[in-house]
Motif scaffolding. Structure first.
Motif, mmCIF file in Angstrom:
data_model
loop_
_atom_site.group_PDB
_atom_site.id
_atom_site.type_symbol
_atom_site.label_atom_id
_atom_site.label_comp_id
_atom_site.label_asym_id
_atom_site.label_seq_id
_atom_site.Cartn_x
_atom_site.Cartn_y
_atom_site.Cartn_z
ATOM 1 N N ARG A 55 0.826 -1.211 0.000
ATOM 2 C CA ARG A 55 0.000 0.000 0.000
ATOM 3 C C ARG A 55 0.864 1.266 0.000
ATOM 4 O O ARG A 55 0.596 2.211 -0.748
ATOM 5 C CB ARG A 55 -0.897 -0.016 1.244
ATOM 6 N N SER A 56 1.898 1.291 0.812
ATOM 7 C CA SER A 56 2.765 2.470 0.910
ATOM 8 C C SER A 56 3.493 2.733 -0.401
ATOM 9 O O SER A 56 3.588 3.879 -0.853
ATOM 10 C CB SER A 56 3.780 2.284 2.039
ATOM 11 N N ALA A 57 4.004 1.666 -1.008
ATOM 12 C CA ALA A 57 4.713 1.817 -2.274
ATOM 13 C C ALA A 57 3.785 2.348 -3.357
ATOM 14 O O ALA A 57 4.159 3.231 -4.147
ATOM 15 C CB ALA A 57 5.311 0.472 -2.695
ATOM 16 N N LYS A 58 2.552 1.835 -3.396
ATOM 17 C CA LYS A 58 1.597 2.293 -4.399
ATOM 18 C C LYS A 58 1.208 3.756 -4.183
ATOM 19 O O LYS A 58 1.068 4.529 -5.143
ATOM 20 C CB LYS A 58 0.352 1.409 -4.376
ATOM 21 N N LEU A 59 1.017 4.147 -2.938
ATOM 22 C CA LEU A 59 0.687 5.545 -2.645
ATOM 23 C C LEU A 59 1.806 6.475 -3.093
ATOM 24 O O LEU A 59 1.563 7.561 -3.630
ATOM 25 C CB LEU A 59 0.414 5.718 -1.148
ATOM 26 N N TYR A 60 3.040 6.056 -2.878
ATOM 27 C CA TYR A 60 4.196 6.859 -3.282
ATOM 28 C C TYR A 60 4.248 6.998 -4.805
ATOM 29 O O TYR A 60 4.444 8.102 -5.333
ATOM 30 C CB TYR A 60 5.466 6.201 -2.757
ATOM 31 N N LEU A 61 4.034 5.904 -5.525
ATOM 32 C CA LEU A 61 4.040 5.958 -6.982
ATOM 33 C C LEU A 61 2.903 6.837 -7.505
ATOM 34 O O LEU A 61 3.075 7.572 -8.490
ATOM 35 C CB LEU A 61 3.921 4.550 -7.563
ATOM 36 N N ARG A 62 1.760 6.752 -6.853
ATOM 37 C CA ARG A 62 0.635 7.604 -7.262
ATOM 38 C C ARG A 62 0.961 9.077 -7.020
ATOM 39 O O ARG A 62 0.649 9.940 -7.854
ATOM 40 C CB ARG A 62 -0.618 7.210 -6.498
ATOM 41 N N ALA A 80 12.300 3.359 -16.067
ATOM 42 C CA ALA A 80 12.125 1.939 -16.384
ATOM 43 C C ALA A 80 10.656 1.529 -16.289
ATOM 44 O O ALA A 80 10.164 0.725 -17.090
ATOM 45 C CB ALA A 80 12.975 1.079 -15.462
ATOM 46 N N LEU A 81 9.928 2.087 -15.311
ATOM 47 C CA LEU A 81 8.508 1.775 -15.167
ATOM 48 C C LEU A 81 7.708 2.270 -16.369
ATOM 49 O O LEU A 81 6.791 1.584 -16.840
ATOM 50 C CB LEU A 81 7.955 2.405 -13.884
ATOM 51 N N VAL A 82 8.052 3.444 -16.861
ATOM 52 C CA VAL A 82 7.364 3.982 -18.038
ATOM 53 C C VAL A 82 7.620 3.092 -19.249
ATOM 54 O O VAL A 82 6.696 2.735 -19.991
ATOM 55 C CB VAL A 82 7.831 5.424 -18.330
ATOM 56 N N ALA A 117 4.294 8.762 -16.531
ATOM 57 C CA ALA A 117 2.924 8.347 -16.248
ATOM 58 C C ALA A 117 2.883 6.829 -16.154
ATOM 59 O O ALA A 117 3.181 6.135 -17.125
ATOM 60 C CB ALA A 117 1.972 8.843 -17.333
ATOM 61 N N VAL A 118 2.543 6.351 -14.980
ATOM 62 C CA VAL A 118 2.454 4.908 -14.758
ATOM 63 C C VAL A 118 1.115 4.613 -14.105
ATOM 64 O O VAL A 118 0.769 5.203 -13.076
ATOM 65 C CB VAL A 118 3.596 4.412 -13.844
ATOM 66 N N LEU A 146 11.748 -2.171 -3.078
ATOM 67 C CA LEU A 146 12.419 -0.904 -2.775
ATOM 68 C C LEU A 146 13.197 -0.410 -3.987
ATOM 69 O O LEU A 146 13.274 0.801 -4.236
ATOM 70 C CB LEU A 146 13.350 -1.071 -1.569
ATOM 71 N N ASN A 147 13.755 -1.325 -4.748
ATOM 72 C CA ASN A 147 14.463 -0.950 -5.971
ATOM 73 C C ASN A 147 13.501 -0.333 -6.984
ATOM 74 O O ASN A 147 13.832 0.649 -7.657
ATOM 75 C CB ASN A 147 15.145 -2.178 -6.578
ATOM 76 N N VAL A 148 12.293 -0.885 -7.076
ATOM 77 C CA VAL A 148 11.280 -0.366 -8.005
ATOM 78 C C VAL A 148 10.924 1.078 -7.667
ATOM 79 O O VAL A 148 10.785 1.919 -8.557
ATOM 80 C CB VAL A 148 10.013 -1.253 -7.976
ATOM 81 N N ILE A 149 10.781 1.384 -6.370
ATOM 82 C CA ILE A 149 10.360 2.741 -5.991
ATOM 83 C C ILE A 149 11.551 3.643 -5.655
ATOM 84 O O ILE A 149 11.363 4.795 -5.249
ATOM 85 C CB ILE A 149 9.365 2.715 -4.810
ATOM 86 N N GLY A 150 12.770 3.122 -5.825
ATOM 87 C CA GLY A 150 13.955 3.963 -5.704
ATOM 88 C C GLY A 150 14.506 4.139 -4.309
ATOM 89 O O GLY A 150 15.361 5.000 -4.083
ATOM 90 N N LEU A 151 14.054 3.335 -3.347
ATOM 91 C CA LEU A 151 14.579 3.417 -1.983
ATOM 92 C C LEU A 151 15.735 2.436 -1.799
ATOM 93 O O LEU A 151 15.871 1.468 -2.557
ATOM 94 C CB LEU A 151 13.492 3.120 -0.953
ATOM 95 N N THR A 152 16.536 2.692 -0.778
ATOM 96 C CA THR A 152 17.708 1.860 -0.508
ATOM 97 C C THR A 152 17.353 0.678 0.381
ATOM 98 O O THR A 152 16.669 0.834 1.397
ATOM 99 C CB THR A 152 18.802 2.700 0.191
ATOM 100 N N TYR A 153 17.825 -0.495 -0.009
ATOM 101 C CA TYR A 153 17.708 -1.686 0.846
ATOM 102 C C TYR A 153 18.897 -1.649 1.797
ATOM 103 O O TYR A 153 20.047 -1.843 1.410
ATOM 104 C CB TYR A 153 17.717 -2.952 0.005
ATOM 105 N N ARG A 154 18.633 -1.377 3.052
ATOM 106 C CA ARG A 154 19.678 -1.117 4.036
ATOM 107 C C ARG A 154 20.446 -2.373 4.451
ATOM 108 O O ARG A 154 19.899 -3.474 4.470
ATOM 109 C CB ARG A 154 19.052 -0.484 5.286
ATOM 110 N N GLN A 155 21.699 -2.178 4.811
ATOM 111 C CA GLN A 155 22.503 -3.289 5.333
ATOM 112 C C GLN A 155 21.874 -3.870 6.587
ATOM 113 O O GLN A 155 21.986 -5.074 6.850
ATOM 114 C CB GLN A 155 23.923 -2.810 5.647
#
Length: 247
Positions: A55-62, A80-82, A117-118, A146-155
């Motif tokens: 849900r959070s990822a989708k809200l961010y993309l929207r 890449a999504l476009v 526009a996605v 996280l890669n899809v929405i551009g966030l970092t996957y933390r150590q």
């Protein structure tokens, strides 16, 4: 959607999920923590782990979509999504004997005024076209999202991946598939384990939601803000280390 609404929606999504788990824990503790309730809590904790990420990822993309940025302004993952969406339209007619669809792709990508526009359906939980938890949100699947929405996957997430796989995801998988565990000594599930898992799961979710908001507020999804993003990631590093030192 403005930033205030995004923040409100994310906070509401997190709050009701946390309350539901807290209510279940109170019920369990009030009944001397019967195994059947502990299993229910674990299943529900997983449901919120997967549901809140999606849900959070989708809200961010929207939110980003509604900013109406041009294609060249956004970071590579959003480009890449476009491209993925455009290619998907082409594949629908892959048996065609002409190249109209392929040429259409090239024309769209060459337009200087092409918009980011996605299509993203926030309210359809069954829509996995962009954010796909694969019905099994492992640390590796989280990394992909996280890669899809551009966030970092933390150590720090990686350091806890084995613990999550063994104590959270494996147990959830076993319970969800109806295996009888009450007489299995290797499958220990107690309230202390549940509380530790809740703390870890919601700590990760809180960090991701906070970062989504920071990325939205500061426009870290834009190419021009790459240097500012690097500064933020460095500043965030010590805070996240402090959070995980208590887990």
């Amino acid at each position: 959607m403005n930033i205030e609404l995004l923040e409100e929606l994310l906070a509401a999504e997190s709050a009701w999920r946390k309350k539901e788990i807290a209510d279940l824990i109170l019920i369990s503790e009030g009944n001397d923590n019967p195994p059947v309730i502990l299993k229910s809590i674990l299943l529900q904790l997983y449901a919120h782990w997967e549901g809140l990420i999606k849900r959070s990822a989708k809200l961010y993309l929207r939110y980003i979509k509604e900013r109406n940025h041009k294609f060249h302004e956004v970071e590579l993952n959003f480009k890449a999504l476009v491209v993925k969406n455009i290619i998907a339209e082409c594949i629908k007619n892959q048996n065609s004997l002409h190249l109209a669809n392929e040429m259409n792709i090239i024309q769209k990508l060459e337009l200087e005024n092409l918009k980011y526009a996605v299509g993203i359906n926030v309210d359809n939980d069954q829509d996995n076209s962009i954010i796909d938890t694969e019905s099994n949100l492992t640390p590796e699947v989280l990394r992909k999202i996280l890669n899809v929405i551009g966030l970092t996957y933390r150590q720090e997430y990686e350091a806890k991946s084995s613990y999550l796989d063994k104590n959270f995801l494996h147990r959830r998988h076993t319970i969800a598939h109806g295996s009888k565990i009450e007489n299995d000594e290797s499958f220990c599930l107690d309230i202390v384990t549940i509380l530790n898992l809740r703390k870890l799961v919601f700590s990760i979710l809180d960090i991701i939601i906070d970062e989504i908001l920071e990325y939205a507020i500061n426009g870290f999804y834009l190419v021009d803000n790459k240097d500012k993003l690097e500064q933020y990631l460095q500043q965030q590093k010590s805070r996240i280390q402090a959070v995980f030192s208590e887990l």
